[in-house]
Scaffold this active site. Structure first.
Site, mmCIF file in Angstrom:
data_model
loop_
_atom_site.group_PDB
_atom_site.id
_atom_site.type_symbol
_atom_site.label_atom_id
_atom_site.label_comp_id
_atom_site.label_asym_id
_atom_site.label_seq_id
_atom_site.Cartn_x
_atom_site.Cartn_y
_atom_site.Cartn_z
ATOM 1 N N SER A 563 0.849 -1.190 0.000
ATOM 2 C CA SER A 563 0.000 0.000 0.000
ATOM 3 C C SER A 563 0.889 1.246 0.000
ATOM 4 O O SER A 563 1.671 1.446 -0.930
ATOM 5 C CB SER A 563 -0.944 -0.034 1.195
ATOM 6 O OG SER A 563 -1.934 0.960 1.088
ATOM 7 N N ASP A 651 -9.057 -5.585 -4.950
ATOM 8 C CA ASP A 651 -8.658 -4.445 -4.121
ATOM 9 C C ASP A 651 -9.526 -3.233 -4.442
ATOM 10 O O ASP A 651 -9.533 -2.738 -5.570
ATOM 11 C CB ASP A 651 -7.181 -4.130 -4.387
ATOM 12 C CG ASP A 651 -6.607 -3.127 -3.400
ATOM 13 O OD1 ASP A 651 -7.384 -2.464 -2.692
ATOM 14 O OD2 ASP A 651 -5.372 -3.009 -3.343
ATOM 15 N N HIS A 683 -7.040 -5.794 -0.737
ATOM 16 C CA HIS A 683 -5.921 -4.893 -0.518
ATOM 17 C C HIS A 683 -4.872 -5.477 0.419
ATOM 18 O O HIS A 683 -3.667 -5.300 0.197
ATOM 19 C CB HIS A 683 -6.448 -3.566 0.053
ATOM 20 C CG HIS A 683 -5.397 -2.511 0.170
ATOM 21 N ND1 HIS A 683 -4.707 -2.035 -0.926
ATOM 22 C CD2 HIS A 683 -4.918 -1.837 1.253
ATOM 23 C CE1 HIS A 683 -3.840 -1.104 -0.526
ATOM 24 N NE2 HIS A 683 -3.952 -0.977 0.786
#
Length: 706
Positions: A563, A651, A683
């Site tokens: 991320s 995601d 995610h």
């Protein structure tokens, strides 16, 4: 060559099975029995463990008997050996009644959700909630989910999805004209949740009542009984004009509500704030809850509010900490456990980050004084770097502790009297410890990297490495960057770090400015400076580690992260192309401008750049240019290090097309790049098989290129 490769694969998988298969405690409960000369406490803990054969996480429970002196019940005399582990199958929610010791649980079986009530003789009652068709699926997530006993123990409270096939006011079923209407959800990790309802089941007659009176513009969750079970208190998240992603976001506009059984609803908190984690005191007089700002950083330092239910007066128990003093309490950042009150309803116990550590704290309502209950900071080196409260009941605390070289272990201790320290006893020692060396680094940016609006901030990092390195004179270093960006790498057990260290790598986990645990000023300092301040912080931490530890090899460096950690990893190999030898990024943000229309947290895309967000925001050329300027994609032409990308096809936070954008940019330049696609993951890439696959491929990538 093929035989060597097979041996390497076996070694890597074996190491990951060793470190990744260790169980972690996720919940605990304490019950008490008074005998003439003794107090007997039964401590039950639920554990989670990866099972690679099933490709899923197993849950099991275990019980201990803690014996305390009846005259001095704050003193533990002995802890009896635990009973055998018992597999917990398909349990979504569970709650023990405080008086009769009844156990309520909601179980998933054959596509149906069952509510079961167990007593000392066996199964007492079972309701098929799915067949009764009063509502949709019961919410079992940490955001909305709850299961609460009434005082009389004849009713249970929970939250579920509204039945989409209920009739409208004109008598027409929604499955007719409206079945193709788009249904909003709450984003990443909550994609099957849209319209929540509060449900009460009467255990005497089996009747389920969907409570009326919840404001139509809010979604209720985290509900609990109050006022002698005559009312329900819940958090309501506003979902108009549309829903934004909720998971990992403590900055969503919400309020605390009280709803009585006649459908009268009253707002108990202020306007335009975010609230969460309501917790009722044992005497029923006081409610505490977390409160924060709306929009801005999605994870912030929060205040702890207390509401006197008799007078209706709200006051601040703990305020936001802007800039903590050295060694002092740094603020509230994490969710409160469901049981966090002392028996006298005067003290609250919770865990929270403090710089690179995670510590256990107690606040006294009478004085607002905060006391640390963890190991004394003066008693360095600390055995445990992370203290996480699972529960406190009857003043007996159950805590999960760990360090980078010590897997999760359970400790118990009674809440101390004023001026006294806790006497901790180990319930469950770790299966084993690991021969790693770890140290905490404090890093001060040089004057040219100081933030002029938030001057004088520092940050930290944790260096973990094998204690004995036999094969080489120097140890290759993997720089590991957390996501968020407003989260933290505490000094705790991390199976990725442990696995890399076990395989001969040193690992540097960086808590750059903007990480939690360093105060609100640190968090705010990152706004409008992503892609620059955080990148420089990571690079500064690496240089500091290399300068302070001459066993690290400055010519063999790699960077990994997910991320925002993936965002920074790709920035680093682009901005320092001669410095790093390899990069592995999970679901990275690559181009913030193209991410704008696909992310479930569109507000953060504006806020992170320093722009004010509003629901009616229309993208401007200025905003899009700023987003592009701070994105790794603009440095793609400078990247030389081989890049491994791992993307989740489902995601909703960072579209997998972000990683694909970098993949194509590198591929077109004939640069070494590899992309792994996980179509059924989101995610966090949290499926058991996905995590094993990511670890294996990351290590092979490091071995090949570092």
């Amino acid at each position: 060559m093929e035989a060597d490769t097979q041996m390497d694969l076996g070694q890597i998988n074996g190491v990951y099975g060793e470190v990744g298969g260790l169980p972690t405690p996720v919940a605990a409960h304490v019950s008490e029995e008074q005998l003439p000369e003794l107090r007997i406490y039964t401590v039950s803990a639920e554990w989670s463990q990866r099972d690679p054969v099933r490709g899923s996480r197993l849950h099991f429970s275990q019980q201990w008997t803690v014996i305390a002196d009846s005259n001095n019940h704050k003193s533990i005399k002995t802890v009896l050996p635990p009973g055998p582990c018992v597999h917990v199958c398909a349990e979504l929610l569970t709650a023990l009644s405080p008086i009769r010791g009844l156990r309520a649980l909601i179980r998933e079986t054959c596509g149906h959700q069952l509510l079961e009530i167990w007593d000392h003789y066996g199964l007492r009652k079972c309701l098929n909630l799915t067949a009764l068709d009063k509502h949709g699926r019961v919410y079992d997530d940490a955001q909305f989910g709850c299961l609460s006993w009434s005082d009389c123990e004849n009713r249970l409270l929970y939250v579920a999805e509204k039945n989409k096939f209920m009739e409208t006011n004109d008598g027409e079923s929604l499955c007719g004209k409206d079945r193709r209407v788009y249904c909003e959800d709450w984003g990443e990790g909550l994609s099957n949740k849209s319209v929540a309802v509060i449900c009460v089941v009467n255990l005497q007659n089996g009747h389920i009542n969907v409570l009326q009176g919840v404001p139509p513009d809010v979604s209720p969750g985290q509900a609990l009984w109050a006022c002698s079970s005559q009312s329900v208190i819940f958090v309501g998240w506003y979902h108009e004009p549309f829903r934004l992603g909720l998971k990992f976001c403590s900055n969503r506009r919400s309020a605390l509500f009280k709803l009585d059984m006649d459908g009268n609803c009253e707002c108990l908190s202020g306007d335009n704030v975010s609230v969460s984690c309501p917790r009722l005191s044992p005497d029923g007089s006081t409610l505490i809850y977390r409160q924060g700002r709306v929009f801005g950083p999605h994870s912030q330092c929060l205040s702890l509010q207390q509401l006197d239910l008799r007078s209706g007066k709200t006051s601040t128990l703990l305020d936001v900490v802007d800039r903590p003093q050295a060694g002092e309490f740094a603020g509230v950042y994490e969710a409160l456990p469901s049981s966090c009150w002392s028996e006298d309803s005067q003290r609250v116990v919770f865990s929270s980050p403090r710089r690179n550590w995670k510590d256990l704290f107690m606040v006294d309502r009478r004085s607002s004084k905060v006391t640390s209950l963890s190991d004394s900071l003066s008693a360095l080196p600390r055995l445990y770097g992370s203290w996480k409260l699972l529960t406190i009941q009857n003043d007996l605390m159950v805590v999960c502790c760990s360090s980078p070289n010590i897997p999760p272990t359970l400790l118990v201790g009674f809440l101390p009297l004023a001026g006294e320290a806790v006497t901790w006893r180990t319930l469950q020692p770790p299966i084993r410890t690991f021969d790693f060396h770890w140290t905490v680094l404090d890093v001060t940016p040089p004057p040219e990297e100081d933030n002029t609006h938030y001057s004088g901030l520092d940050f930290g990092a944790i260096l973990v490495k094998p204690s004995r390195y036999l094969h080489e004179a120097k140890i290759p270093l993997v720089v590991y960057i957390h996501g968020g960006p407003h989260s933290q790498f505490p000094v705790e057990w991390n199976c990725t770090t442990a696995g890399l260290a076990k395989l001969g790598f040193a690992v540097l986990m960086v808590n750059y400015r903007g990480s939690t645990g360093f105060g609100q000023d640190s968090i705010l300092s990152l706004i409008s400076h992503i892609g620059s301040q955080d990148v420089k912080d990571v690079q500064r931490a690496v240089l500091t580690a290399l300068q302070t530890d001459n066993t690290l090899d400055p010519k063999r460096l790699a960077v990994i992260g997910g991320s925002h950690g993936g965002f920074l990893s790709c920035h680093l190999v682009g901005q320092y192309p001669e410095f790093y030898r390899a990069c592995a990024a999970r679901n990275p943000v690559i181009n913030a401008a193209t991410l704008l229309g696909t992310s479930d947290i569109v507000d953060w895309r504006y806020s992170s750049m320093g722009f004010q967000y509003s629901y009616d925001q229309i993208p401007t050329a200025e905003a899009l240019a700023a987003m592009l300027e701070k994105s790794p994609i603009i440095h793609a032409a400078q990247i030389k290090a081989p890049v491994l990308l791992m993307l989740g096809g489902r995601d909703k936070r960072v579209s997998p097309h972000q990683g694909l954008e970098l993949y194509k940019a590198l591929k077109s330049r004939a640069l070494p790049v590899r992309l792994l696609w996980f179509p059924d993951d989101g995610h966090s890439l949290s499926r058991v098989d996905t995590q094993a696959d990511c670890f294996l491929n990351t290590v092979l990538w490091m071995q090949q290129h570092v």
